[in-house]
Structures are given as C-alpha cells and as structure tokens.
Design an enzyme around this catalytic site. Structure first.
Site, PDB file in Angstrom:
ATOM      1  CD  GLN A 170      -2.930  -1.252   2.222  1.00  0.00           C
ATOM      2  OE1 GLN A 170      -2.932  -0.418   3.129  1.00  0.00           O
ATOM      3  NE2 GLN A 170      -3.753  -2.291   2.222  1.00  0.00           N
ATOM      4  CG  ASP A 316      -4.016  -9.657   3.695  1.00  0.00           C
ATOM      5  OD1 ASP A 316      -3.542  -8.978   4.628  1.00  0.00           O
ATOM      6  OD2 ASP A 316      -4.326  -9.169   2.587  1.00  0.00           O
TER       7      ASP A 316
HETATM    8  O1  LIG Z   1      -1.735  -3.461  -1.616  1.00  0.00           O
HETATM    9  C1  LIG Z   1      -2.671  -4.214  -1.308  1.00  0.00           C
HETATM   10  O2  LIG Z   1      -3.620  -4.462  -2.103  1.00  0.00           O
HETATM   11  C2  LIG Z   1      -2.657  -4.840   0.024  1.00  0.00           C
HETATM   12  C3  LIG Z   1      -1.498  -4.842   0.761  1.00  0.00           C
HETATM   13  C4  LIG Z   1      -1.374  -5.433   2.098  1.00  0.00           C
HETATM   14  O3  LIG Z   1      -1.339  -4.389   3.052  1.00  0.00           O
HETATM   15  P1  LIG Z   1       0.011  -3.609   3.449  1.00  0.00           P
HETATM   16  O4  LIG Z   1       0.471  -2.848   2.276  1.00  0.00           O
HETATM   17  O5  LIG Z   1      -0.402  -2.685   4.566  1.00  0.00           O
HETATM   18  O6  LIG Z   1       0.971  -4.656   3.891  1.00  0.00           O
HETATM   19  C5  LIG Z   1      -2.534  -6.356   2.431  1.00  0.00           C
HETATM   20  O7  LIG Z   1      -2.549  -6.639   3.811  1.00  0.00           O
HETATM   21  C6  LIG Z   1      -3.853  -5.779   2.004  1.00  0.00           C
HETATM   22  O8  LIG Z   1      -4.888  -6.706   2.250  1.00  0.00           O
HETATM   23  C7  LIG Z   1      -3.880  -5.475   0.526  1.00  0.00           C
HETATM   24  C1  LIG Z   2      -5.648  -5.866   5.362  1.00  0.00           C
HETATM   25  C2  LIG Z   2      -6.598  -6.043   4.459  1.00  0.00           C
HETATM   26  O1  LIG Z   2      -7.128  -5.060   3.642  1.00  0.00           O
HETATM   27  P1  LIG Z   2      -7.001  -3.481   3.689  1.00  0.00           P
HETATM   28  O2  LIG Z   2      -5.655  -3.123   4.241  1.00  0.00           O
HETATM   29  O3  LIG Z   2      -7.199  -3.043   2.264  1.00  0.00           O
HETATM   30  O4  LIG Z   2      -8.124  -2.981   4.553  1.00  0.00           O
HETATM   31  C3  LIG Z   2      -7.130  -7.410   4.190  1.00  0.00           C
HETATM   32  O5  LIG Z   2      -7.894  -7.545   3.240  1.00  0.00           O
HETATM   33  O6  LIG Z   2      -6.821  -8.370   4.919  1.00  0.00           O
END
Ligand SMILES: O=C(O)C1=C[C@@H](OP(=O)(O)O)[C@@H](O)[C@H](O)C1
Ligand SMILES: C=C(OP(=O)(O)O)C(=O)O
Length: 429
Positions: A170, A316
């Site tokens: 993210q 996740d």
């Molecule tokens: O980039 C993404 O789509 C995601 C990144 C992960 O979070 P982080 O970037 O906080 O690790 C994951 O836990 C989330 O469900 C989706």
């Molecule tokens: C952490 C998750 O999603 P988000 O960070 O997009 O809320 C998830 O889907 O487990």
C-alpha cells in the site's frame, strides 16, 4: 447476517470452485482505469464491499464507471479528468483504497477529504502522508495527518528517494501513483518485497516502472492508456478453503484460476512445508499475472516457523495459518509480523482471543504468535470483531470443532467475500 452457526457434522470438502476475483487487483483496475485515457474493461471484478468503496470514490471524482456483475467499463479521461469531489470520499473499511487514493490525490490540484469507518479511523496513514508531504502535497488530518479524516490539497509534486520502514504494497503503490504525477524520477525501496500488482498492471496501462536491485524506479509525467484487465481468483480467499480441506478428514478439492503471483503465494509454500498434499496444476500467465488450479486433499500437518521475507507474501493469510497450526503436530512460530497489529483489527490479539475460546493453545508475542498443536477444538460463541479474515478463519474452525461455532459479526466477511458461506456450503458434502 449477524450470528452464523457453523456445524461440523462430519462433513468433508469435495469438488471444484472458482473463488471471487482478487481484491488487490480489483482495486487497482478501478484506480488505474480512472487515471487512464480511454476505456478500461475489467472482467472477474470482486464485488466485495472494499472494492465497491473504491468504485464509489472514483465516481465521486467524476469518473463514469459502468458496472454489471463482475464486469466494469471505466470511461477514463486521464488524470486531468478527475474532478474536485463535492463531499468527503468514503473508503469504508478499506485500507488499500485509503492509502492508494491518497497517492493519487496528492498529485491532483484540488481539495479533497478522505474518511472511513471506525476501523479505518484507527489505522496509520502517516506511512503514506509523511512521504507524500515530502513530495510537496499539503495534507492534514487527526494526529498531524496520520489518522482519518484526512484532507489533501495536491499538485506540484517533486520526485523523492524514499526507503520505506515497512514492507507494504500500500505504501509502495501510493508513492508510485504520486511519483507518476511528480517532476523527476522517484526511487523507492522496502525491507522485503511486497506484492507487486501495481508494477505489473501499470505496464499494461502503458506506464513503465523499473526495478533495480530491490529499488523501484518511477519516471514522473507518464500517462496511462485504458486497457483490458482480467482479474484472477483471489489466493487470499482461496486460502480459507485450502485450510479447510487440509484439516477436514476425507477432503479433496480443486480451486481454479487462482492468482499465484510469487509475491502472494506464501500460503502455498507454507502448506507444502507443513506437509499438505497440495498440487499446482495448469500453470499459465494471464494479463501479466501467473494463474493456476490448486488441488488439495486432507493432510497430516507439522508445525513450522514463518518469518522474514515470507511474511509479506502471506500477511493476510496469517489468521487462517494460525488455525491450521492448531491442527499440526508440534509448535508453529510466526515472527516478524507486527504489521498484523494495524490491519482491520489487531490480528495478533484477535486470533489469540478467539482461537483460545475454541480451546486452542495460542500465545501472542510482540511480532507474531506461537501455536502449540495438535489440539481438539470445541465450539461456542466467537466474534469476527468486524474483521473479515478473522470471521472466515473462525468459520473454517467450525468445520472441525466438536460442537457448533456461533460466529458473531459474520457480515464483516462481505468486505472481501460476499458469498463465502454459499461457496463453503457448495464444497461441504
Ligand atoms: O496493496 C494491497 O492491495 C494490500 C497490501 C497489504 O497491506 P500492506 O500494504 O499494509 O501490507 C494487504 O494486507 C492488504 O490486504 C492489501
Ligand atoms: C488488510 C486487508 O485489507 P485493507 O488493508 O485493504 O483494509 C485485508 O484484506 O486483509
């Protein structure tokens, strides 16, 4: 939905299904299609609440999005086509929407406000707002711009070199989306490689993001062009059925068309290392993402240690891995996973408190947990705490518990898997 009762009844899992589209890829398809010039056609889109929040935000930014079933037609008018929203952009429960959207808004020369639900209002946004401020965006919010509601007045960005303290897709994606709008070349690095869907998908939208020894390099001023995106089935959703089949006697299932991108496939490695009978069949590439059919049968499992670079590859899936570990012989240790504390819930506490109610032996540590197996699980009342992945993990526990599991706040599951219980029923014979 409220409370959901899941009973064992000696049922095994049999047959074949395709789980819904990948959540990370669905979000990005809407975002990049909205930033692009021309039409983007998306198939296999996930109709989970989180991705619906992303669609709503981009509609509020003036983008026309046609949505029928699992198909989208996005009428992109380029970044200049995004308009100042008249009301706050509501990301609901979705951290991905919040953080990636902040990266896009940071480059737009208008004012916007981002809000979310009670869970979002506790999740740290400074991991993106600090570097975005360094690039020149004017951002404010609660606690110095680290918590929602957050306001952004974007535009005039300059490239940066940024070494992220967390391995987070993210953060990486948010900064890539800002960097595309900045003057100069941005260089990003992270402690371990996080999921790379952004880098892959941007290529099909005509933008180039290069990699050099772990660094991501993004040239500013690149334009995106609309394209076609076919979304693979979500390995993070498939994980619940892989786990259910592995621990439920007499099971034999196939999950088709699952995205097995190596930055996401830690659950496959972990299941195989624990001793699961898991085969990867019909491997192919679609749309720059690797896809396969996964076949698994009930298995004798052994405890293992999960740490380091593996963590972002299965972040996740840790709640359901903890459940798997309760059914494995010996000790399972999960380390280097402090990120679990800032998800929809504190997932270390959530897993430990809820699995303990079912009789599991799980101990929280500073950056993970230790699970002692193999334990018989009992039923009784548990709660998702409003977290979809905790909810689905507990529902899977119900497939093997001695008495019914009564899952409170089961409706949270619709964030990523609205038909989860229907699909679970389909597989249970
Ligand atoms: O980039 C993404 O789509 C995601 C990144 C992960 O979070 P982080 O970037 O906080 O690790 C994951 O836990 C989330 O469900 C989706
Ligand atoms: C952490 C998750 O999603 P988000 O960070 O997009 O809320 C998830 O889907 O487990």
């Amino acid at each position: 939905m409220g409370i959901r009762k899941i009973e064992n009844n000696n049922r095994s899992l049999k047959g074949s299904i395709k789980v819904p589209g990948d959540k990370s890829i669905s979000h990005r398809a809407v975002m990049f299609g909205s930033m692009a010039n021309g039409i983007t056609e998306v198939t296999g889109f996930l109709n989970g609440e989180d991705c619906l929040s992303t669609i709503k935000c981009f509609k509020s930014l003036g983008v026309e999005i046609e949505h029928k079933g699992e198909s989208l037609r996005i009428h992109g008018k380029g970044l200049e086509g995004l308009q100042e929203p008249l009301s706050p952009l509501d990301v609901g429960n979705s951290g991905t929407t919040a953080r990636l959207l902040l990266g896009i808004l940071a480059g737009r020369p208008f004012h916007s406000v981002l809000v979310g639900d009670a869970s979002i209002s506790k999740r740290p946004m400074d991991r993106v707002t600090i570097p975005l401020q360094k690039m020149g965006a004017k951002i404010d919010g609660r606690e110095n711009g680290s918590l929602t509601p957050i306001s952004v007045r974007g535009g005039g960005l300059q490239a940066i070199t940024y070494d992220s303290p967390v391995a987070s897709a993210q953060v990486k994606s948010s900064l890539i989306l800002a960097a595309l709008q900045a003057e100069g070349t941005t260089t990003l690095s992270e402690p371990f490689l996080s999921r790379d869907h952004t880098e892959r998908m941007l290529k099909s939208f005509g933008a180039s993001v290069s990699r050099n020894e772990g660094q991501v390099i993004v040239k500013g001023g690149q334009k995106l062009t609309g394209t076609k995106v076919s979304v693979p089935a979500d390995i993070s959703s498939a994980a619940f059925f892989l786990a259910a089949a592995a621990i439920t006697p007499g099971s034999d299932i196939t999950l088709t068309d699952v995205g097995i991108n190596s930055t996401r496939s830690g659950i496959i490695d972990v299941l195989q290392e624990m001793g699961a009978n898991l085969a990867i069949n019909n491997k192919r590439e679609e749309n720059g993402e690797e896809v396969a059919d996964l076949h698994i049968t009930s298995s004798e499992l052994e405890g293992i240690t999960i740490e380091g670079e593996m963590i972002p590859r299965l972040i996740d899936e840790i709640p359901v891995i903890a459940l798997l570990a309760t059914q494995a012989e010996g000790k399972t240790v999960i380390k280097d996973a402090a990120e679990l504390k800032v998800k929809e819930t504190n997932r270390i506490d959530a897993v430990v408190t809820q699995l303990a109610k079912l009789g599991a032996s799980v101990t929280a540590t500073d950056d993970g947990m230790i699970i002692e197996g193999k334990t018989k699980l009992n039923g009784g009342p548990v709660t998702s705490l409003g977290d979809h992945r905790i909810g689905m993990s507990l529902a899977v526990a119900g497939c093997i518990a001695d008495s019914p599991v009564e899952l409170e706040l089961a409706d949270a599951i619709s964030v990523s898997y609205p038909n989860f219980f229907e699909d679970l029923e389909k597989l249970r014979t």
